[in-house]
Design a protein around this motif. Structure first.
Motif, mmCIF file in Angstrom:
data_model
loop_
_atom_site.group_PDB
_atom_site.id
_atom_site.type_symbol
_atom_site.label_atom_id
_atom_site.label_comp_id
_atom_site.label_asym_id
_atom_site.label_seq_id
_atom_site.Cartn_x
_atom_site.Cartn_y
_atom_site.Cartn_z
ATOM 1 N N TRP A 158 10.140 1.473 -5.384
ATOM 2 C CA TRP A 158 9.064 1.989 -4.541
ATOM 3 C C TRP A 158 9.646 2.681 -3.316
ATOM 4 O O TRP A 158 10.616 2.223 -2.726
ATOM 5 C CB TRP A 158 8.157 0.842 -4.096
ATOM 6 C CG TRP A 158 7.100 1.291 -3.137
ATOM 7 C CD1 TRP A 158 5.894 1.816 -3.441
ATOM 8 C CD2 TRP A 158 7.178 1.266 -1.704
ATOM 9 N NE1 TRP A 158 5.204 2.129 -2.296
ATOM 10 C CE2 TRP A 158 5.977 1.799 -1.200
ATOM 11 C CE3 TRP A 158 8.148 0.856 -0.792
ATOM 12 C CZ2 TRP A 158 5.711 1.924 0.154
ATOM 13 C CZ3 TRP A 158 7.885 0.986 0.561
ATOM 14 C CH2 TRP A 158 6.683 1.505 1.019
ATOM 15 N N GLY A 160 8.202 4.769 0.340
ATOM 16 C CA GLY A 160 7.029 5.145 1.115
ATOM 17 C C GLY A 160 7.211 4.831 2.582
ATOM 18 O O GLY A 160 8.228 4.278 2.998
ATOM 19 N N SER A 163 3.981 2.230 7.079
ATOM 20 C CA SER A 163 2.551 1.934 7.183
ATOM 21 C C SER A 163 1.943 1.509 5.848
ATOM 22 O O SER A 163 0.859 0.948 5.813
ATOM 23 C CB SER A 163 1.801 3.148 7.732
ATOM 24 O OG SER A 163 1.960 4.256 6.875
ATOM 25 N N ALA A 164 2.645 1.763 4.733
ATOM 26 C CA ALA A 164 2.132 1.373 3.424
ATOM 27 C C ALA A 164 2.514 -0.053 3.041
ATOM 28 O O ALA A 164 2.027 -0.573 2.037
ATOM 29 C CB ALA A 164 2.643 2.340 2.356
ATOM 30 N N ARG A 166 2.694 -4.105 2.922
ATOM 31 C CA ARG A 166 1.686 -5.161 3.065
ATOM 32 C C ARG A 166 2.069 -6.068 4.215
ATOM 33 O O ARG A 166 3.138 -5.952 4.793
ATOM 34 C CB ARG A 166 1.588 -5.953 1.766
ATOM 35 C CG ARG A 166 1.067 -5.102 0.632
ATOM 36 C CD ARG A 166 0.925 -5.940 -0.606
ATOM 37 N NE ARG A 166 0.704 -5.060 -1.736
ATOM 38 C CZ ARG A 166 -0.423 -5.022 -2.406
ATOM 39 N NH1 ARG A 166 -1.409 -5.816 -2.101
ATOM 40 N NH2 ARG A 166 -0.550 -4.203 -3.417
ATOM 41 N N PRO A 172 4.473 -3.006 -1.548
ATOM 42 C CA PRO A 172 3.152 -3.026 -2.184
ATOM 43 C C PRO A 172 3.218 -3.178 -3.700
ATOM 44 O O PRO A 172 2.234 -3.558 -4.324
ATOM 45 C CB PRO A 172 2.546 -1.683 -1.793
ATOM 46 C CG PRO A 172 3.665 -0.834 -1.357
ATOM 47 C CD PRO A 172 4.764 -1.721 -0.918
#
Length: 178
Positions: A158, A160, A163-164, A166, A172
């Protein structure tokens, strides 16, 4: 021997003024010297009126120049309105099907998230080009002021922005702590 004089960079465009002129154009403002003055002043040019009241000479001093020039008639002439298009952008203005229209874009490829494209209709091609150009300046101003968020990467693949994540800085996708 060649000598170059340095010109201090005095570009001070005003986002608020740019937005006010955009609203004025969106509401159907007619071409005028006052409109031209507001457009160039919003972009950081110093606009002055000199002479007697009946025959005022309008001048504009670019932030990149030392010599004032006659104020371009950007709201009436396409060749003057193109001076408002941001540097490096493609543009077009003209008539199609009896309607005055214009567009400009920042030369990014389709699919590029940084692609910016603006189109406008107006009573004249010059006014349509002014609308597009001011929207482009507004977008560039906002992009320059928006901080770029660093991209994070997880072992699961992943990627990103932070702010993405959790709660607890967890991925995430796989819930690993990053």
């Amino acid at each position: 021997m060649t000598a170059f004089a340095t010109v201090p960079l005095r570009i001070r465009p005003s986002l608020g003024e740019i937005e006010r002129v955009i609203v004025e154009l969106e509401e159907g403002a007619a071409a005028s010297r006052e409109l031209d003055a507001r457009v160039f002043a919003a972009l950081g040019w110093r606009v002055t009126r000199q002479g007697c009241e009946l025959r005022q000479a309008w001048t504009a001093l670019s932030p990149l120049s030392r010599t004032p020039l006659p104020l371009p008639r950007a709201s009436k002439r396409i060749d003057c309105a193109r001076q408002v298009v941001p540097h490096g952008w493609d543009w077009s203005a003209g008539q199609r099907g009896g309607n005055a229209q214009a567009w400009c874009h920042n030369r990014r490829r389709e699919g590029d998230p940084a692609l910016l494209w603006f189109e406008a209709l107006a009573s004249t091609p010059a006014l349509a080009l002014l609308r597009c150009s001011l929207h482009a300046h507004r977008a560039e101003w906002i992009a320059a002021m928006t901080p770029i968020e660093p991209q994070l990467q997880c072992a699961c693949g992943w990627q990103g922005p932070a702010s993405a994540l959790r709660a607890g800085s967890r991925c995430p996708d796989c819930e690993r702590h990053i």
